[in-house]
Design an enzyme around this catalytic site. Structure first.
Site, PDB file in Angstrom:
ATOM      1  NE  ARG B 318      -1.669   1.991   3.519  1.00  0.00           N
ATOM      2  CZ  ARG B 318      -1.829   1.850   4.628  1.00  0.00           C
ATOM      3  NH1 ARG B 318      -2.303   1.031   5.252  1.00  0.00           N
ATOM      4  NH2 ARG B 318      -1.018   2.823   5.264  1.00  0.00           N
ATOM      5  CG  HIS B 322      -6.670   2.565   6.069  1.00  0.00           C
ATOM      6  ND1 HIS B 322      -6.846   1.144   5.525  1.00  0.00           N
ATOM      7  CD2 HIS B 322      -7.872   2.841   6.599  1.00  0.00           C
ATOM      8  CE1 HIS B 322      -8.077   0.956   5.817  1.00  0.00           C
ATOM      9  NE2 HIS B 322      -8.600   2.027   6.578  1.00  0.00           N
ATOM     10  CE1 TYR B 331       0.860   2.839   8.766  1.00  0.00           C
ATOM     11  CE2 TYR B 331      -0.435   4.554  10.102  1.00  0.00           C
ATOM     12  CZ  TYR B 331      -0.342   3.997   8.837  1.00  0.00           C
ATOM     13  OH  TYR B 331      -1.035   3.820   7.876  1.00  0.00           O
TER      14      TYR B 331
END
Lengths: 344, 425
Positions: B318, B322, B331
């Site tokens: 990805r 998100h 993160y």
């Protein structure tokens, strides 16, 4: 608990209170409350999806993993049944898990664990087990979100015997109510009004309340009682302001604890005003508003000057977000209900 | 690039991090020595206490990775998954990839400009979606999660039909029956069971194993690495296996479930879970559109002929957040994203086309112009989308007329009319 508590006890000693009052968002206040609970009891655990490094998608657990470690603030696999089911086992082992469900509409994979295990274990085991776990659920609409991110499922949980259900509506309550929920030896479903997360209010962190957070009068009045909780409280208060401008005196009550209901203040208010409007974002049929209306009818029938009005969502799925303003209770809908009650 | 790790050698989860490439492995990115520099680099960073470095480790691939087109655009046929690679096929796939990426980027931009409430980017997963989407036959049925804009494209869903969900004008914007492409499913994993049941129906209807590839049907279910933790995915596989359902479980492992790296979900490579359900499982290079096409086509044909279910793990990444609400800098390391940029799903197709002389500058320019036109059309449509009338709230709650809903709609109509009459006074 019938005294008026508009906000924290500012009437206390002027200097002392001034030092302990902070103007905080509801989100930050929850974060502080979780932190206080974790500092007070090493058995308190936080678990859920993205609650660790990310601090949760709403940042309610921000910084907790950094300060308390990965064993007390756990990013779990992405499974709500897993989160709640595992929390049951941890609770049996003496921990006090605080589960985060990311959004209201995602709790349902975990619903089985809540209704089949969480709610029944104490009863089944004749008290051998207690179930001191808390399930935090950001709930409600008004944030322009996609499907499953704006629901108000509290009535499902209120229908389950064996769990407590609460909803905070401001930063001060959030700080103390989350600590009370975690300290409870019974399981608590803790609803957080997500569209109010960033609203600020005064928080008194020094003076620990000695009562539980049951129904409270937010604003006194004489002609009609507006009853809400969580996300609908600002709507109710705004409606009371608008009504006052039209010369109508409305009393506003915040239920705070949705199950078991603290009805005495509600009945006392309705006996005084003779009229009640109950407000919830959830669909009407079988809603908490229906339960409150029924109980008022049962126990204060002779005081009523008009049928109890309900201002709710429609009995439809939550609509696409461009239509949520139409769906949600708002100031106009509450005033409309007030007019109906007064003109009955 | 020289210091970056090659692809396709030591598996992240089970094999030694340093060692020779197994003889049957797909060629690596560098076609060279087979040392997993990435894992070593991760070890050098002392990743034990660091989620982000664990995520970095996931960039290593398993020796079982099926790859036909390397990141440098070198094509190597696979003995088990034959694919006739023509110029037309490659150019068509290239066009798909470029157009899908272009409107995906436009979706992000529209959200940033306040035209959409959210966008779910597919950046980096174009090949995993186009390869599998183009493997579907018209009679097949696809159950997406909510990131499958590329699969929607392959099913003939116009990109503008995706916009209603993200602009908040509706919950779904296409006819799922006509497109044979289910509505997006937002609750993680629900669609696995729905897809299994649909495939059971295909089998019950005698649409499996007749030998006619034009009428035999299959189903594909899309989900992510995070979704594999949900009970519904597990149950979907159990049901599909119990009923020999013709369904391909297609997991796009993009390494991240919002902030949680794949290591939070599994100890073993995801494709190996298939064995536990009694179905074959494959890990395909999810950034290789040819491998995704060849393996998915094979899997769907297996299902069509009655040998389903099958699981495919498309190993991808990805590249973006998100959703537009997410901030991945909280993160994960930029190093990891930079590494995956070198494995880009589009560049390798372009390199192959150019090197083999299958496409010229005119072709690439034409596709780019077409992509820009699509983005324009996408944007123009988005900003002009009307807000639905309030009747939409009450429509289609039931198929039968429902007195309660009707009464609430009538009351609401009267309530709104009251404002109109007030305004008129």
């Amino acid at each position: 608990m019938t005294e008026t508590q508009a906000q924290p006890a500012q009437q206390q000693t002027a200097e002392g209170a001034a030092e302990t009052l902070q103007n905080l968002t509801l989100a930050k206040s929850l974060n502080n409350g979780l932190r206080a609970a974790m500092e007070a009891d090493p058995k308190v655990l936080v678990m859920g999806e993205d609650v660790g490094k990310l601090g949760g998608v709403f940042r309610i657990t921000d910084g907790l993993q950094k300060d308390f470690g990965e064993h007390r603030v756990m990013d779990t696999p992405l499974a709500e049944s897993g989160i709640i089911g595992a929390a049951v086992g941890l609770a049996m082992r003496g921990y006090r898990p605080v589960c985060e469900i990311q959004f209201d509409g995602f709790v349902f994979p975990g619903f089985d664990q809540i209704i089949s295990q969480v709610a029944k274990i104490t009863y089944r085991s004749q008290g051998a087990w207690s179930m001191p776990l808390t399930v935090r659920i950001p709930y409600g609409g008004g944030i322009g979100a996609v499907e499953h991110h704006a629901e108000s499922p509290e009535a499902f949980f209120c229908h389950i015997a064996g769990i407590k259900v609460v909803a905070c509506s401001n930063a001060h309550d959030a700080y103390w109510m989350i600590q009370q929920a975690i300290a409870s030896n019974d399981p608590v479903i803790f609803f957080e009004p997500k569209r109010r997360y960033w609203e600020k209010s005064k928080v008194d962190t020094a003076n620990k309340p000695d009562t539980t957070f049951s129904t409270v009068v937010r604003r006194p009045g004489d002609q009609v009682t507006l009853i809400g909780y969580g996300a609908t409280m600002p709507v109710a208060l705004a409606a009371a302001d608008a009504a006052a401008a039209e010369g109508i005196s409305a009393e506003v009550l915040d239920l705070r604890t949705l199950s078991p209901l603290d009805l005495d203040p509600v009945l006392e208010s309705v006996r005084h005003t003779g009229r009640a409007v109950v407000i919830t974002e959830a669909p009407r049929e079988g809603s908490l508003a229906s339960e409150v209306a029924a109980r008022i009818s049962e126990e204060a029938f002779h005081s009523l000057a008009a049928p109890v009005q309900r201002v709710t969502g429609f009995d439809t799925p939550y609509p696409p977000s461009k239509l949520e303003e139409e769906y949600l209770p708002d100031l106009d809908k509450v005033l409309f209900a007030v007019d109906r009650a007064l003109s009955y | 690039m020289a210091a970056d790790p090659p692809v396709g050698q030591a598996p992240a989860e089970t094999a030694p991090t340093v060692g020779p490439r197994p003889p049957d492995a797909a060629p690596g990115a560098d076609g060279a020595d087979g040392v997993d520099v990435g894992a070593q680099a991760a070890a050098d960073r002392n990743p034990a206490d660091e989620h982000m470095a664990r995520g970095l480790r996931a960039t290593s691939n398993s020796p079982d990775l099926i790859q036909l087109l390397s990141p440098e655009g070198v094509f190597t046929p696979h003995p088990d998954f034959p694919l006739e690679v023509t110029a037309d096929l490659l150019k068509g796939l290239y066009r798909d990839l470029v157009l899908v990426r272009r409107f995906d980027r436009e979706g992000n931009a529209l959200q940033r400009q306040g035209q959409l409430s959210i966008w779910v980017p597919l950046l980096g997963q174009e090949a995993a979606q186009i390869g599998s989407g183009r493997a579907l036959r018209p009679q097949d049925f696809a159950f997406p999660s909510y990131r499958e804009h590329g699969v929607a494209w392959c099913r003939g869903v116009d990109p503008t039909e995706l916009l209603g969900i993200f602009r908040g004008t509706d919950h779904s914007g296409w006819d799922p029956v006509a497109a044979r492409f289910h509505d997006y499913t937002i609750v993680i994993g629900n669609q696995a069971l729905n897809g299994a049941g649909y495939a059971m129906g295909q089998a019950f209807d005698g649409k499996v194993g007749s030998g006619d590839p034009d009428t035999d049907e299959a189903t594909i279910v899309y989900f992510g690495d995070g979704g594999t933790a949900q009970g519904d995915i597990h149950e979907g596989m159990v049901f599909a296996a119990a009923f020999d359902a013709p369904v391909v479980f297609y997991c796009q492992n993009n390494q991240w479930a919002i902030s949680e790296p794949i290591e939070k979900m599994t100890r073993v490579p995801l494709y190996k879970r298939a064995a536990g359900y009694g179905m074959p499982g494959f890990r395909v290079d999810g950034n290789d559109v040819l491998a995704c096409l060849a393996v998915t086509r094979w899997a769907l044909d297996e299902c069509r002929s009655g040998n389903g279910p099958v699981m495919i793990e498309a190993f991808t990444y990805r590249m973006d957040a998100h959703t537009t609400s997410d901030d991945p800098t909280r993160y994960r390391l930029a190093d990891e994203t930079e590494h995956w940029k070198l494995l880009d799903p589009i560049e390798r197709v372009r390199a192959y086309l150019a090197r083999e002389g299958l496409a010229d500058k005119e072709f690439f320019d034409f596709v780019q112009a077409e992509a820009d036109q699509l983005a324009d059309r996408f944007r123009t449509f988005a900003v002009a989308m009307p807000v639905p009338t309030h009747e939409r709230i009450f429509a289609n709650v039931y198929t039968d007329p429902n007195p309660q809903v009707q009464r609430q709609q009538q009351e609401f109509d009267e309530y709104l009319a009251g404002f109109d009459s007030e305004a008129g006074q």
